[in-house]
Design a protein around this motif. Structure first.
Motif, PDB file in Angstrom:
ATOM      1  N   MET A  88     -13.518   1.013  -8.957  1.00  0.00           N
ATOM      2  CA  MET A  88     -12.763   2.151  -8.964  1.00  0.00           C
ATOM      3  C   MET A  88     -11.343   1.515  -9.107  1.00  0.00           C
ATOM      4  N   VAL A  89     -10.920   2.293 -10.228  1.00  0.00           N
ATOM      5  CA  VAL A  89      -9.272   2.236 -10.355  1.00  0.00           C
ATOM      6  C   VAL A  89      -8.793   3.777 -10.484  1.00  0.00           C
ATOM      7  N   MET A  90      -8.294   4.162  -9.319  1.00  0.00           N
ATOM      8  CA  MET A  90      -7.609   5.620  -9.575  1.00  0.00           C
ATOM      9  C   MET A  90      -6.255   5.559  -9.123  1.00  0.00           C
ATOM     10  N   VAL A  91      -5.255   5.166 -10.306  1.00  0.00           N
ATOM     11  CA  VAL A  91      -4.018   5.055  -9.895  1.00  0.00           C
ATOM     12  C   VAL A  91      -3.220   5.764 -11.230  1.00  0.00           C
ATOM     13  N   HIS A  92      -2.020   6.223 -10.805  1.00  0.00           N
ATOM     14  CA  HIS A  92      -1.322   6.684 -11.979  1.00  0.00           C
ATOM     15  C   HIS A  92      -0.035   6.201 -11.852  1.00  0.00           C
ATOM     16  N   GLN A  93       0.961   5.946 -13.022  1.00  0.00           N
ATOM     17  CA  GLN A  93       2.069   5.207 -12.851  1.00  0.00           C
ATOM     18  C   GLN A  93       2.202   3.841 -12.229  1.00  0.00           C
ATOM     19  N   PRO A  94       1.214   2.967 -12.312  1.00  0.00           N
ATOM     20  CA  PRO A  94       0.904   1.660 -11.590  1.00  0.00           C
ATOM     21  C   PRO A  94       2.386   1.151 -11.439  1.00  0.00           C
ATOM     22  N   ARG A  95       2.841   0.910 -12.799  1.00  0.00           N
ATOM     23  CA  ARG A  95       3.964   0.069 -12.694  1.00  0.00           C
ATOM     24  C   ARG A  95       5.171   0.432 -12.181  1.00  0.00           C
ATOM     25  N   ALA A  97       5.282   2.456  -9.491  1.00  0.00           N
ATOM     26  CA  ALA A  97       4.860   2.402  -7.955  1.00  0.00           C
ATOM     27  C   ALA A  97       4.934   1.019  -7.511  1.00  0.00           C
ATOM     28  N   VAL A  98       4.644   0.037  -8.408  1.00  0.00           N
ATOM     29  CA  VAL A  98       4.703  -1.515  -7.870  1.00  0.00           C
ATOM     30  C   VAL A  98       6.484  -1.737  -7.689  1.00  0.00           C
ATOM     31  N   ALA A 100       8.800   0.356  -7.505  1.00  0.00           N
ATOM     32  CA  ALA A 100       9.335   1.033  -6.232  1.00  0.00           C
ATOM     33  C   ALA A 100       9.146   0.604  -4.808  1.00  0.00           C
ATOM     34  N   GLY A 101       7.939   0.141  -4.773  1.00  0.00           N
ATOM     35  CA  GLY A 101       7.393  -0.656  -3.551  1.00  0.00           C
ATOM     36  C   GLY A 101       8.243  -1.803  -3.371  1.00  0.00           C
ATOM     37  N   VAL A 102       8.482  -2.768  -4.402  1.00  0.00           N
ATOM     38  CA  VAL A 102       9.160  -3.977  -4.240  1.00  0.00           C
ATOM     39  C   VAL A 102      10.626  -3.717  -4.044  1.00  0.00           C
ATOM     40  N   VAL A 103      10.976  -2.807  -4.403  1.00  0.00           N
ATOM     41  CA  VAL A 103      12.496  -2.434  -4.582  1.00  0.00           C
ATOM     42  C   VAL A 103      12.748  -2.219  -3.072  1.00  0.00           C
ATOM     43  N   ALA A 104      11.596  -1.115  -2.433  1.00  0.00           N
ATOM     44  CA  ALA A 104      11.866  -0.655  -1.220  1.00  0.00           C
ATOM     45  C   ALA A 104      11.825  -1.827  -0.046  1.00  0.00           C
ATOM     46  N   PHE A 105      10.800  -2.533  -0.385  1.00  0.00           N
ATOM     47  CA  PHE A 105      10.551  -3.930   0.488  1.00  0.00           C
ATOM     48  C   PHE A 105      11.956  -4.600   0.402  1.00  0.00           C
ATOM     49  N   LEU A 106      12.543  -4.944  -0.828  1.00  0.00           N
ATOM     50  CA  LEU A 106      13.679  -5.845  -0.710  1.00  0.00           C
ATOM     51  C   LEU A 106      14.975  -5.377  -0.274  1.00  0.00           C
ATOM     52  N   ALA A 107      15.018  -3.840  -0.477  1.00  0.00           N
ATOM     53  CA  ALA A 107      16.371  -3.326   0.141  1.00  0.00           C
ATOM     54  C   ALA A 107      16.113  -3.161   1.817  1.00  0.00           C
TER      55      ALA A 107
ATOM     56  N   PHE B  19       4.279   2.022  -2.433  1.00  0.00           N
ATOM     57  CA  PHE B  19       3.319   1.714  -3.803  1.00  0.00           C
ATOM     58  C   PHE B  19       2.199   2.525  -3.759  1.00  0.00           C
ATOM     59  N   GLY B  20       1.385   2.755  -2.641  1.00  0.00           N
ATOM     60  CA  GLY B  20       0.380   3.566  -2.337  1.00  0.00           C
ATOM     61  C   GLY B  20       0.781   5.023  -2.521  1.00  0.00           C
ATOM     62  N   ALA B  21       1.608   5.455  -2.078  1.00  0.00           N
ATOM     63  CA  ALA B  21       2.008   6.860  -2.155  1.00  0.00           C
ATOM     64  C   ALA B  21       2.335   7.247  -3.577  1.00  0.00           C
TER      65      ALA B  21
END
Lengths: 188, 101
Positions: A88-95, A97-98, A100-107, B19-21
């Motif tokens: 199952m791969v149910m994702v949109h705009q994965p890149r 999102a990754v 955004a997640g990394v930026v949020a973590f680093l910030a 990432f998940g959201a």
């Protein structure tokens, strides 16, 4: 507990929290995702207990255990492929999102590491829990009561939203997709 | 266990949640991302309470408010999933291009 033991448990809990958190979005089965999330929450609860907020940590674990069971049931009820029999791969705009997640973590980590944390540690856990109990039924009782009323309102709202029949008839009434032809409805 | 280490773990949980959201299509998986974000902030909050607030119980009160927010988010989310499924038979976000019925 001695310092080394605390460090060791903290490392283990952090590893479980982060790895299970990532696995939530990397597994094929949605039910497994719910249990990975539960593992992540339990590990975070463990860190909270290590920090001396024993009551909060245990409440978090208890609350999440119940929530994740409800979540697993909801998935089996509504979602396609809950058992993970197919990949199952149910994702949109994965890149995005990754990134955004990394930026949020680093910030956030950057802010946490660059700031200076004042060192005014809490007293021992027993005293902290007793203080919380007095605070809950003393100065902060209004906050506590407001949280309770909010939860009550949430229950009423959730039932109203999920109920099959509303006050003015069927919940689905008037919610059908409009026809492709604009005149269709008028002539019908 | 330094305070900074706990802050980094909290930031990591928040980042995974972002990432998940943003990336998940399934409603429930999306809510899991939001839960992870709240969990990361809760961890950071408790760390700051334990290390920098001299044990003032107000910090723990704020954590209890966070947990209330988690519970509210979950129960209303499940109710909305039920309502949307009843009307549209939708289980992923892409099926809801129009919100108005």
């Amino acid at each position: 507990m001695t310092g080394a033991l605390i460090d060791l448990s903290f490392a283990a809990f952090s590893l479980v929290a982060i790895v299970a958190g990532v696995r939530v979005f990397r597994t094929d089965s949605m039910v497994r995702a719910a249990f990975y999330l539960l593992a992540s929450f339990a590990a975070a609860g463990g860190i909270i207990v290590l920090l001396g907020a024993e009551f909060l940590g245990m409440v978090l674990i208890l609350m999440m255990a119940g929530e994740m069971l409800v979540m697993a049931i909801v998935m089996v009820m509504y979602m396609m492929n809950p058992a993970g029999l197919n990949p199952m791969v149910m994702v949109h705009q994965p890149r995005t999102a990754v990134v955004a997640g990394v930026v949020a973590f680093l910030a956030i980590a950057g802010v946490g590491l660059s700031g200076e944390v004042p060192s005014r540690p809490a007293p021992n856990p027993a005293a902290a829990t007793a203080d919380l109990g007095r605070e809950l039924l003393g100065n902060s009782m209004l906050v506590f009561q407001t949280a309770g009323v909010t939860l009550l309102a949430t229950m009423v709202g959730a039932i109203a939203v999920a109920a099959p029949r509303g006050r003015y008839g069927d919940a689905a009434e008037g919610s059908e997709e409009p026809g492709l032809q604009p005149d269709e409805e008028a002539s019908a | 266990m330094t305070t900074e280490a706990v802050l980094v773990v909290g930031a990591a949980l928040f980042g995974i949640g972002v990432f998940g959201a943003l990336s998940q299509q399934s409603f429930v998986m999306l809510m899991m991302g939001i839960e992870l974000m709240i969990n990361g902030s809760l961890l950071v909050l408790v760390a700051m309470w334990a290390r920098a607030a001299s044990g003032s119980p107000d910090g723990q009160m704020l954590a209890i408010v966070f947990m209330t927010v988690m519970a509210v988010e979950m129960s209303l989310g499940f109710a909305l999933i039920t309502g949307v499924y009843r009307v549209r038979r939708a289980d992923i976000t892409e099926k809801l291009r129009k919100l108005k019925g």
